[in-house]
Scaffold this active site. Sequence first.
Site, PDB file in Angstrom:
ATOM      1  N   ASP A 187       0.597   5.504   0.708  1.00 59.13           N
ATOM      2  CA  ASP A 187       0.256   6.381   0.490  1.00 59.13           C
ATOM      3  C   ASP A 187       1.317   8.001   0.176  1.00 59.13           C
ATOM      4  OD1 ASP A 187      -2.000   5.740   1.922  1.00 59.13           O
ATOM      5  OD2 ASP A 187      -0.125   5.489   3.142  1.00 59.13           O
ATOM      6  N   GLY A 192      -0.282  -0.537   9.213  1.00 60.55           N
ATOM      7  CA  GLY A 192       1.421   0.214   9.372  1.00 60.55           C
ATOM      8  C   GLY A 192       1.835   0.239  10.116  1.00 60.55           C
ATOM      9  N   SER A 193       0.996   1.242  11.278  1.00 63.05           N
ATOM     10  CA  SER A 193       2.277   1.069  12.947  1.00 63.05           C
ATOM     11  C   SER A 193       2.232  -0.355  12.556  1.00 63.05           C
ATOM     12  CB  SER A 193       1.833   1.837  13.399  1.00 63.05           C
ATOM     13  OG  SER A 193       0.645   1.934  12.911  1.00 63.05           O
ATOM     14  N   MET A 202       1.153  11.296  -0.701  1.00 64.06           N
ATOM     15  CA  MET A 202       0.013  12.828   0.245  1.00 64.06           C
ATOM     16  C   MET A 202       1.121  13.964  -0.523  1.00 64.06           C
ATOM     17  SD  MET A 202       0.152  11.515   3.778  1.00 64.06           S
ATOM     18  CE  MET A 202      -0.271   9.808   4.216  1.00 64.06           C
ATOM     19  N   MET A 216     -11.881   4.917   4.412  1.00 62.46           N
ATOM     20  CA  MET A 216     -11.026   5.136   5.328  1.00 62.46           C
ATOM     21  C   MET A 216     -11.284   5.888   7.289  1.00 62.46           C
ATOM     22  SD  MET A 216      -8.377   6.166   3.730  1.00 62.46           S
ATOM     23  CE  MET A 216      -7.251   6.564   5.223  1.00 62.46           C
ATOM     24  N   ASP A 258      -9.116   1.381   5.601  1.00 59.43           N
ATOM     25  CA  ASP A 258      -7.235   1.832   5.601  1.00 59.43           C
ATOM     26  C   ASP A 258      -6.828   2.480   7.364  1.00 59.43           C
ATOM     27  OD1 ASP A 258      -4.959   3.198   5.363  1.00 59.43           O
ATOM     28  OD2 ASP A 258      -5.056   3.488   3.911  1.00 59.43           O
ATOM     29  N   HIS A 268       0.806  -0.863  -0.462  1.00 53.90           N
ATOM     30  CA  HIS A 268       0.048   0.456   0.287  1.00 53.90           C
ATOM     31  C   HIS A 268       0.858   1.477  -0.091  1.00 53.90           C
ATOM     32  CE1 HIS A 268      -4.035   2.359   1.299  1.00 53.90           C
ATOM     33  NE2 HIS A 268      -3.011   3.014   1.659  1.00 53.90           N
ATOM     34  N   GLY A 314      -5.613   2.708  11.421  1.00 57.33           N
ATOM     35  CA  GLY A 314      -5.985   2.521  12.846  1.00 57.33           C
ATOM     36  C   GLY A 314      -5.884   1.000  12.570  1.00 57.33           C
ATOM     37  N   MET A 337      -3.872  11.031  -2.412  1.00 54.96           N
ATOM     38  CA  MET A 337      -4.197  11.836  -1.136  1.00 54.96           C
ATOM     39  C   MET A 337      -4.282  13.025  -2.066  1.00 54.96           C
ATOM     40  SD  MET A 337      -3.915   9.640   2.587  1.00 54.96           S
ATOM     41  CE  MET A 337      -3.116   9.000   1.301  1.00 54.96           C
ATOM     42  N   PHE A 349      -1.876  10.831   8.254  1.00 55.01           N
ATOM     43  CA  PHE A 349      -0.632  10.246   8.777  1.00 55.01           C
ATOM     44  C   PHE A 349      -0.793   8.910   9.436  1.00 55.01           C
ATOM     45  CE2 PHE A 349      -0.204  14.875   9.386  1.00 55.01           C
ATOM     46  CZ  PHE A 349       0.642  15.244   9.248  1.00 55.01           C
ATOM     47  N   GLY A 350       0.308   7.939   9.890  1.00 49.80           N
ATOM     48  CA  GLY A 350      -0.398   6.656  10.322  1.00 49.80           C
ATOM     49  C   GLY A 350      -0.011   7.015  11.182  1.00 49.80           C
ATOM     50  N   GLY A 351      -0.513   5.780  12.561  1.00 50.25           N
ATOM     51  CA  GLY A 351      -0.127   5.927  14.024  1.00 50.25           C
ATOM     52  C   GLY A 351      -1.741   6.282  14.498  1.00 50.25           C
TER      53      GLY A 351
HETATM   54  C1  DX5 Z   1      -3.918   7.599   6.204  1.00 50.88           C
HETATM   55  C2  DX5 Z   1      -3.443   6.513   5.339  1.00 50.88           C
HETATM   56  C3  DX5 Z   1      -2.671   4.974   6.693  1.00 50.88           C
HETATM   57  C4  DX5 Z   1      -1.712   4.974   6.898  1.00 50.88           C
HETATM   58  C5  DX5 Z   1      -1.946   3.114   7.678  1.00 50.88           C
HETATM   59  O1  DX5 Z   1      -3.462   8.971   5.635  1.00 50.88           O
HETATM   60  O2  DX5 Z   1      -3.583   6.723   4.445  1.00 50.88           O
HETATM   61  O3  DX5 Z   1      -2.117   4.268   5.246  1.00 50.88           O
HETATM   62  O4  DX5 Z   1      -0.366   4.709   6.300  1.00 50.88           O
HETATM   63  O5  DX5 Z   1      -1.593   3.668   8.960  1.00 50.88           O
HETATM   64  P1  DX5 Z   1      -1.683   2.866  10.474  1.00 50.88           P
HETATM   65  O6  DX5 Z   1      -1.923   1.285   9.556  1.00 50.88           O
HETATM   66  O7  DX5 Z   1      -1.070   3.035  11.506  1.00 50.88           O
HETATM   67  O8  DX5 Z   1      -3.421   3.786  10.976  1.00 50.88           O
HETATM   68 ZN    ZN Z   2      -3.591   4.790   2.766  1.00 48.77          ZN
END
Ligand code: DX5
Ligand code: ZN
Length: 218
Positions: free
Chosen positions: A36, A199-200, A38, A139, A177, A34, A179, A69, A145-147
């Site tokens: 991302d 992600g995290s 941005m 979403m 996608d 995946h 959390g 994005m 952001f991740g996490g």
């Molecule tokens: C958020 C991204 C996600 C994100 C997911 O903007 O689209 O793909 O990286 O990361 P986690 O799994 O850590 O929420």
């Molecule tokens: Zn994503």
Amino acid sequence: MSKIKIAPSILSADFSKMGEEIADITEKGADVIHLDVMDGNFVKNITFGPKLVKDARKYSDLTFDAHLMILNPWNYIERFAEAGADIITVHQEACKDRLKDTLLAIKNLGVKCGAVINPDTSVEEIENIIEYCDMVLLMSVFPGFGGQKFIDGVIPKIEKVKKIVDATGKEIDIEIDGGITFENVGAVKKAGANVIVAGSTVFNHPDRKEAIRLLRNL
Ligand code: DX5
Ligand code: ZN
């Protein structure tokens, strides 16, 4: 039920050694990478463009899922397709009334297409175009952001999309996608999601193979 696919998001990888990171999760059992993308405008963060997608190809043969994005995504879809994206998803909030045309333009490039909605956008906004999608991405955090923490309100939206997808009789993936953890992954699958972005939960786990295995089987 559609096959469960685990899609680690490289947003949580170490960007200074991205090739190795992608090779690592490929070897450890991921189904999809995946990506991302941005632009600092549609979301308040900046990541990478088509060059990274192209260079990453040397490290993995898995499906490359480019989550755009960005504003005016139609200006960039050709470059992501040329770079080797296998599926390109675009946000309803970025495309508005150009969503269907953008999805069809992606298909015309020989790439799979998908529509994405943010947590505060209703399923009705994409209901009429789901039949043109290879995947619908919901979403479960506000992108950028991740996490972040999973927003529970997405669960009924997954169920709603699942009903619409089933009514089309087509093979359309439902991707979730944001959390995703070992605690909530079971609930999103039960609601109907089959492509699980994490992600995290994958990249920060001491044993990434085990993290991917758990996300698949829980
Ligand atoms: C958020 C991204 C996600 C994100 C997911 O903007 O689209 O793909 O990286 O990361 P986690 O799994 O850590 O929420
Ligand atoms: Zn994503």
